[in-house]
Design a protein around this motif. Structure first.
Motif, PDB file in Angstrom:
ATOM      1  N   ASN A  90      -1.306 -60.410  24.194  1.00 38.16           N
ATOM      2  CA  ASN A  90      -2.279 -60.616  25.478  1.00 38.16           C
ATOM      3  C   ASN A  90      -2.360 -59.650  26.621  1.00 38.16           C
ATOM      4  O   ASN A  90      -3.111 -59.650  27.386  1.00 38.16           O
ATOM      5  N   GLU A  91      -1.758 -58.356  26.060  1.00 44.06           N
ATOM      6  CA  GLU A  91      -2.112 -57.455  27.108  1.00 44.06           C
ATOM      7  C   GLU A  91      -3.512 -56.835  27.096  1.00 44.06           C
ATOM      8  O   GLU A  91      -3.883 -57.040  25.871  1.00 44.06           O
ATOM      9  N   GLN A  92      -3.919 -56.497  28.022  1.00 44.01           N
ATOM     10  CA  GLN A  92      -5.311 -56.365  28.291  1.00 44.01           C
ATOM     11  C   GLN A  92      -5.900 -54.941  27.405  1.00 44.01           C
ATOM     12  O   GLN A  92      -7.001 -54.804  27.050  1.00 44.01           O
ATOM     13  N   PHE A  93      -4.886 -54.227  27.017  1.00 40.00           N
ATOM     14  CA  PHE A  93      -5.432 -52.776  26.099  1.00 40.00           C
ATOM     15  C   PHE A  93      -5.583 -53.227  24.784  1.00 40.00           C
ATOM     16  O   PHE A  93      -6.165 -52.471  24.132  1.00 40.00           O
ATOM     17  N   PHE A  94      -4.897 -54.067  24.284  1.00 41.65           N
ATOM     18  CA  PHE A  94      -4.743 -54.350  22.678  1.00 41.65           C
ATOM     19  C   PHE A  94      -6.207 -54.610  22.125  1.00 41.65           C
ATOM     20  O   PHE A  94      -6.164 -53.831  21.052  1.00 41.65           O
ATOM     21  N   PRO A  95      -6.978 -55.372  22.728  1.00 47.91           N
ATOM     22  CA  PRO A  95      -8.451 -55.411  22.142  1.00 47.91           C
ATOM     23  C   PRO A  95      -9.028 -54.297  21.549  1.00 47.91           C
ATOM     24  O   PRO A  95      -9.964 -54.141  20.628  1.00 47.91           O
ATOM     25  N   GLY A  96      -8.791 -53.291  22.465  1.00 46.27           N
ATOM     26  CA  GLY A  96      -9.566 -51.940  22.100  1.00 46.27           C
ATOM     27  C   GLY A  96      -8.849 -50.811  21.786  1.00 46.27           C
ATOM     28  O   GLY A  96      -9.231 -49.852  21.512  1.00 46.27           O
ATOM     29  N   HIS A  97      -7.595 -50.917  21.446  1.00 44.32           N
ATOM     30  CA  HIS A  97      -6.513 -50.065  21.067  1.00 44.32           C
ATOM     31  C   HIS A  97      -5.589 -50.542  20.105  1.00 44.32           C
ATOM     32  O   HIS A  97      -4.539 -50.803  20.521  1.00 44.32           O
ATOM     33  N   PHE A  98      -5.851 -50.526  18.818  1.00 42.82           N
ATOM     34  CA  PHE A  98      -6.994 -50.181  18.055  1.00 42.82           C
ATOM     35  C   PHE A  98      -7.440 -51.353  17.449  1.00 42.82           C
ATOM     36  O   PHE A  98      -6.755 -52.325  17.209  1.00 42.82           O
ATOM     37  N   PRO A  99      -8.708 -51.893  17.410  1.00 36.87           N
ATOM     38  CA  PRO A  99      -9.284 -53.101  16.593  1.00 36.87           C
ATOM     39  C   PRO A  99      -8.730 -53.116  15.419  1.00 36.87           C
ATOM     40  O   PRO A  99      -8.758 -52.209  14.547  1.00 36.87           O
ATOM     41  N   GLY A 100      -8.186 -54.321  15.119  1.00 39.25           N
ATOM     42  CA  GLY A 100      -7.585 -54.364  13.707  1.00 39.25           C
ATOM     43  C   GLY A 100      -6.096 -53.839  13.538  1.00 39.25           C
ATOM     44  O   GLY A 100      -5.614 -54.054  12.472  1.00 39.25           O
ATOM     45  N   GLU A 101      -5.684 -53.090  14.504  1.00 36.05           N
ATOM     46  CA  GLU A 101      -4.344 -52.778  14.421  1.00 36.05           C
ATOM     47  C   GLU A 101      -3.631 -52.140  15.765  1.00 36.05           C
ATOM     48  O   GLU A 101      -3.962 -51.284  16.498  1.00 36.05           O
ATOM     49  N   ALA A 102      -3.225 -53.354  16.346  1.00 28.86           N
ATOM     50  CA  ALA A 102      -3.083 -53.255  17.877  1.00 28.86           C
ATOM     51  C   ALA A 102      -1.599 -52.283  17.986  1.00 28.86           C
ATOM     52  O   ALA A 102      -0.532 -52.516  17.467  1.00 28.86           O
ATOM     53  N   VAL A 103      -2.196 -51.175  18.899  1.00 28.46           N
ATOM     54  CA  VAL A 103      -0.873 -50.344  19.142  1.00 28.46           C
ATOM     55  C   VAL A 103      -1.034 -49.978  20.646  1.00 28.46           C
ATOM     56  O   VAL A 103      -2.082 -49.808  21.231  1.00 28.46           O
ATOM     57  N   MET A 104       0.184 -49.940  21.056  1.00 26.80           N
ATOM     58  CA  MET A 104       0.451 -49.632  22.577  1.00 26.80           C
ATOM     59  C   MET A 104       0.002 -48.135  22.861  1.00 26.80           C
ATOM     60  O   MET A 104       0.763 -47.521  22.295  1.00 26.80           O
ATOM     61  N   PRO A 105      -0.829 -47.662  23.883  1.00 23.49           N
ATOM     62  CA  PRO A 105      -1.191 -46.593  24.044  1.00 23.49           C
ATOM     63  C   PRO A 105       0.049 -45.896  24.618  1.00 23.49           C
ATOM     64  O   PRO A 105       0.722 -46.200  25.323  1.00 23.49           O
ATOM     65  N   GLY A 106       0.365 -44.398  24.128  1.00 25.07           N
ATOM     66  CA  GLY A 106       1.377 -43.736  24.538  1.00 25.07           C
ATOM     67  C   GLY A 106       1.411 -43.317  26.021  1.00 25.07           C
ATOM     68  O   GLY A 106       2.482 -43.435  26.636  1.00 25.07           O
TER      69      GLY A 106
END
Length: 143
Positions: A42-58
């Motif tokens: 549900n973190e607001q950044f996951f849909p765009g980072h990365f679509p198809g492979e959710a990765v928490m931005p460094g």
């Protein structure tokens, strides 16, 4: 000393969507802290980072470490009620991805202090494996 999210928000000014510390497990004011961030889809950044492979931005892992690292300084008597600002980041290393479902364990050891400046050794881990490490400089100032 342990702190829940309400107690953490009394120390640091961060709020949703940038609040990155869910609980403090250990705290020695002025010296050391261990905290966690429950990473959910549900973190607001996951849909765009990365679509198809959710990765928490460094950069957000570093933000979580910075928020965690400011807590022991701001809980020391001399800085209570003030704000911690990130003054620098050195020797950053990322070792593996952080994904939804992970519990990010963040540790900060304050290794140097001079006046209103502190330097901490930061480590973030998941399931006992280090995912990120860095040296962080904090500047404490009035709100």
């Amino acid at each position: 000393m342990q702190l829940n999210v309400q107690e953490i928000m009394e120390i640091i000014p961060n709020r949703y969507p940038i609040m990155m510390v869910d609980r403090v497990l250990e705290l020695v004011p002025g010296k050391h802290v261990v905290a966690i961030k429950n990473v959910t889809y549900n973190e607001q950044f996951f849909p765009g980072h990365f679509p198809g492979e959710a990765v928490m931005p460094g950069v957000l892992i570093l933000e979580a470490l910075a928020q965690t690292g400011s807590i022991p300084l701001l809980k020391s008597e001399e800085f209570e009620g003030q704000t911690g600002y990130l003054g620098g980041i050195d020797k950053v290393k990322f070792r593996q991805k952080v994904v939804p479902g992970d519990v990010l364990r963040m540790e900060m050891e304050i290794i140097k202090r001079k006046g209103n400046i502190g330097v901490g050794k930061a480590t973030a881990s998941v399931d006992g494996k280090v995912v990120c490490s860095a040296l962080m400089t904090f500047i404490i100032g009035a709100k």
